[in-house]
Design a protein around this motif. Structure first.
Motif, mmCIF file in Angstrom:
data_model
loop_
_atom_site.group_PDB
_atom_site.id
_atom_site.type_symbol
_atom_site.label_atom_id
_atom_site.label_comp_id
_atom_site.label_asym_id
_atom_site.label_seq_id
_atom_site.Cartn_x
_atom_site.Cartn_y
_atom_site.Cartn_z
ATOM 1 N N ARG A 20 -5.293 -5.635 2.638
ATOM 2 C CA ARG A 20 -5.866 -5.222 1.359
ATOM 3 C C ARG A 20 -5.854 -3.715 1.152
ATOM 4 O O ARG A 20 -5.909 -2.946 2.112
ATOM 5 C CB ARG A 20 -7.309 -5.720 1.260
ATOM 6 C CG ARG A 20 -7.444 -7.197 1.093
ATOM 7 C CD ARG A 20 -8.876 -7.658 1.259
ATOM 8 N NE ARG A 20 -9.266 -7.755 2.653
ATOM 9 C CZ ARG A 20 -10.482 -8.036 3.072
ATOM 10 N NH1 ARG A 20 -11.452 -8.209 2.192
ATOM 11 N NH2 ARG A 20 -10.746 -8.123 4.348
ATOM 12 N N ASP A 21 -5.801 -3.299 -0.112
ATOM 13 C CA ASP A 21 -5.896 -1.886 -0.448
ATOM 14 C C ASP A 21 -7.347 -1.525 -0.755
ATOM 15 O O ASP A 21 -8.264 -2.323 -0.526
ATOM 16 C CB ASP A 21 -4.969 -1.534 -1.615
ATOM 17 C CG ASP A 21 -5.326 -2.283 -2.902
ATOM 18 O OD1 ASP A 21 -6.458 -2.816 -3.007
ATOM 19 O OD2 ASP A 21 -4.478 -2.329 -3.813
ATOM 20 N N ASN A 24 -9.439 -3.923 -2.815
ATOM 21 C CA ASN A 24 -9.569 -5.269 -2.264
ATOM 22 C C ASN A 24 -8.462 -6.201 -2.751
ATOM 23 O O ASN A 24 -8.629 -7.418 -2.810
ATOM 24 C CB ASN A 24 -10.932 -5.875 -2.604
ATOM 25 C CG ASN A 24 -11.309 -7.016 -1.667
ATOM 26 O OD1 ASN A 24 -11.016 -6.974 -0.470
ATOM 27 N ND2 ASN A 24 -11.946 -8.046 -2.205
ATOM 28 N N ARG A 25 -7.306 -5.603 -3.099
ATOM 29 C CA ARG A 25 -6.157 -6.380 -3.567
ATOM 30 C C ARG A 25 -5.062 -6.343 -2.506
ATOM 31 O O ARG A 25 -4.956 -5.382 -1.738
ATOM 32 C CB ARG A 25 -5.606 -5.773 -4.856
ATOM 33 C CG ARG A 25 -6.629 -5.575 -5.948
ATOM 34 C CD ARG A 25 -6.848 -6.835 -6.714
ATOM 35 N NE ARG A 25 -5.713 -7.158 -7.570
ATOM 36 C CZ ARG A 25 -5.597 -8.286 -8.252
ATOM 37 N NH1 ARG A 25 -6.548 -9.196 -8.140
ATOM 38 N NH2 ARG A 25 -4.548 -8.514 -9.009
ATOM 39 N N PRO A 26 -4.208 -7.356 -2.431
ATOM 40 C CA PRO A 26 -3.094 -7.315 -1.481
ATOM 41 C C PRO A 26 -2.220 -6.090 -1.723
ATOM 42 O O PRO A 26 -1.965 -5.715 -2.876
ATOM 43 C CB PRO A 26 -2.334 -8.610 -1.789
ATOM 44 C CG PRO A 26 -3.349 -9.529 -2.381
ATOM 45 C CD PRO A 26 -4.266 -8.633 -3.169
ATOM 46 N N LYS A 27 -1.776 -5.465 -0.659
ATOM 47 C CA LYS A 27 -0.935 -4.277 -0.794
ATOM 48 C C LYS A 27 0.442 -4.656 -1.336
ATOM 49 O O LYS A 27 0.972 -5.730 -1.030
ATOM 50 C CB LYS A 27 -0.801 -3.568 0.550
ATOM 51 C CG LYS A 27 -2.086 -2.883 0.993
ATOM 52 C CD LYS A 27 -1.886 -2.060 2.247
ATOM 53 C CE LYS A 27 -3.169 -1.310 2.599
ATOM 54 N NZ LYS A 27 -3.030 -0.487 3.821
ATOM 55 N N THR A 28 1.020 -3.747 -2.119
ATOM 56 C CA THR A 28 2.312 -3.996 -2.746
ATOM 57 C C THR A 28 3.218 -2.775 -2.597
ATOM 58 O O THR A 28 2.776 -1.707 -2.170
ATOM 59 C CB THR A 28 2.156 -4.313 -4.246
ATOM 60 O OG1 THR A 28 1.516 -3.190 -4.893
ATOM 61 C CG2 THR A 28 1.323 -5.556 -4.465
ATOM 62 N N GLY A 259 -7.845 -11.468 -4.863
ATOM 63 C CA GLY A 259 -6.413 -11.392 -5.050
ATOM 64 C C GLY A 259 -5.675 -12.019 -3.882
ATOM 65 O O GLY A 259 -6.141 -11.975 -2.740
ATOM 66 N N PHE A 260 -4.505 -12.605 -4.178
ATOM 67 C CA PHE A 260 -3.696 -13.198 -3.115
ATOM 68 C C PHE A 260 -2.234 -13.194 -3.534
ATOM 69 O O PHE A 260 -1.885 -12.923 -4.685
ATOM 70 C CB PHE A 260 -4.159 -14.630 -2.804
ATOM 71 C CG PHE A 260 -3.836 -15.626 -3.895
ATOM 72 C CD1 PHE A 260 -2.652 -16.361 -3.866
ATOM 73 C CD2 PHE A 260 -4.708 -15.834 -4.945
ATOM 74 C CE1 PHE A 260 -2.346 -17.267 -4.873
ATOM 75 C CE2 PHE A 260 -4.423 -16.736 -5.955
ATOM 76 C CZ PHE A 260 -3.232 -17.452 -5.926
#
Length: 398
Positions: A20-21, A24-28, A259-260
């Motif tokens: 997570r970033d 709290n979202r998946p890193k991209t 997020g996922f």
């Protein structure tokens, strides 16, 4: 010439939040003009290093990364419990045996912990010097960044097995003598090598205040990315109160979002086998064990992020290990154009893209001669992982 071991892995994860970033979202990441899911190299290295697979393979010959060693040193001074025992998670300190006072234990622990961290000037971020010191030609003074109140350092430090052993002996000596550690004793606790410490030899450390004690990492890990376009989605979830009779409120007790994302990830790892062996003091056996540990962890240990929510455990269905003296190169270029799911499916297409890029690079740079390699392909049931491990770690990796 230097021998490099290069690993190329394809791992498929179902819906998950692997890394997570700050939101709290998946890193991209953007690659080839399209968004991809990403898992940072820091997350991967941490996951592999603390795994049971890694620990078992190197027989617990591991270092400690922490800001809080000063606290454990104080506890060891006060109680007489061995520092190595106090460093084991779940081991609680006992009461002081009165041999060392609370004041001395705090002061000595602060002095010892301060040997491993950067120093800062007494006046703040930059070096300072009062007028009297200037007149007398005195050197600028600095202070430790270890807090005297909490005994925690401002930076995390990687301690080797040899240093932990030296600290155990120093603590015993201080308890017996009842005297503060001397400058000679303090200078003797830092080790220039990572002998006996597999993870430190692989991942290295930097002590800016004592560059002579830096350890150059023998292992490089790339950020894992999806081989295809990927999107972050949102999972709306609720929690129900078991004791809610619905007489007053039939709603949920909690609502939230997470997020996922899901995807097929490409990972790349490069190990300088000669440097690893040098970091380990020429110990071929431990070098081989460290390589086996890392390869197996990279192939079978999943990032731990939100594991209970998504059960995102996966083994790499495709692993390619190459070993030789050539300058290393990753094969992420194979996925600059996103892989699609058509034909025999995304994994088959990804393996094909990887093989094609490898073959073409060998063709234009090395007259079509590939590096010695071993691979497994679980989708086709080809290869043997133990054979791959033996190839990767053979002769201490060299």
């Amino acid at each position: 010439m230097t021998t490099f071991l290069q690993l190329h892995l394809l791992t498929s994860y179902p819906p998950a939040c692997l890394n997570r970033d700050d939101l709290n979202r998946p890193k991209t990441a953007m690659m080839g003009g399209v968004p991809r899911l990403r898992v940072s190299s820091q997350s991967l290295k941490r996951t592999w290093r603390i795994s049971e697979v890694f620990h078992e393979k190197v027989n617990e010959q591991m270092g400690i990364r922490s800001k809080e060693l000063g606290l454990r040193i104080k506890d060891a001074l006060l109680t007489g419990v061995a520092l190595t025992d106090l460093l084991n998670l779940g081991v609680s300190r006992t009461e002081s045996d009165g041999k060392v006072s609370e004041k001395n234990a705090s002061e000595w622990a602060w002095m010892i912990a301060g040997e491993f961290v950067d120093k800062k000037s007494k006046g703040g971020d930059g070096e300072t010097e009062d007028e009297e010191s200037k007149d007398k030609g005195k050197k600028k003074t600095k202070k430790s960044n270890v807090s005297k109140e909490t005994l925690k350092s401002e930076q995390i430090v990687f301690y080797s097995q040899k240093e932990i052993e030296a600290l155990v002996m120093l603590i015993q000596s201080l308890r017996e003598s009842g005297k503060a550690p001397s400058a000679e004793q303090l200078s003797a606790i830092k080790a220039k090598e990572a002998q006996g410490t597999a993870d430190l030899a692989l991942f290295g450390r930097m002590l800016a205040s004592s560059p002579d004690f830096n350890v150059e990492a023998a292992c490089q890990v790339a950020h894992a990315i999806t081989v295809h376009r990927a999107a972050v989605e949102d999972d709306f979830f609720t929690a129900v109160d078991d004791l809610n009779t619905h007489e007053e409120n039939a709603g949920s007790a909690h609502m939230g979002e997470q997020g996922f994302g899901a995807g097929l990830f490409y990972s790349y790892v490069c190990i300088d086998c000669d440097l690893l062996r040098e970091n380990l003091g020429g110990d071929a056996g431990l070098t081989e064990s460290a390589i086996r540990a890392l390869v197996e962890a990279a192939a079978t240990v999943a990032p731990t992020g939100k594991q209970n929510s998504f059960a995102n455990r996966a083994w790499a269905p495709y692993v390619l290990a190459e070993k030789g003296n050539r300058q290393p190169r990753g094969l992420s270029l194979a996925f600059m154009k996103p892989v699609n799911e058509y034909g025999e499916g995304m994994l088959v297409n990804a393996v094909s893209a990887l093989d094609t890029m490898r073959t073409n690079l060998d063709k234009v740079y090395h007259n079509g001669q590939p590096l010695p390699s071993k691979s497994i392909n679980a989708l086709k049931g080809e290869g043997d992982f133990q054979v791959l491990l033996n190839f990767a770690a053979g002769n201490g990796g060299v």
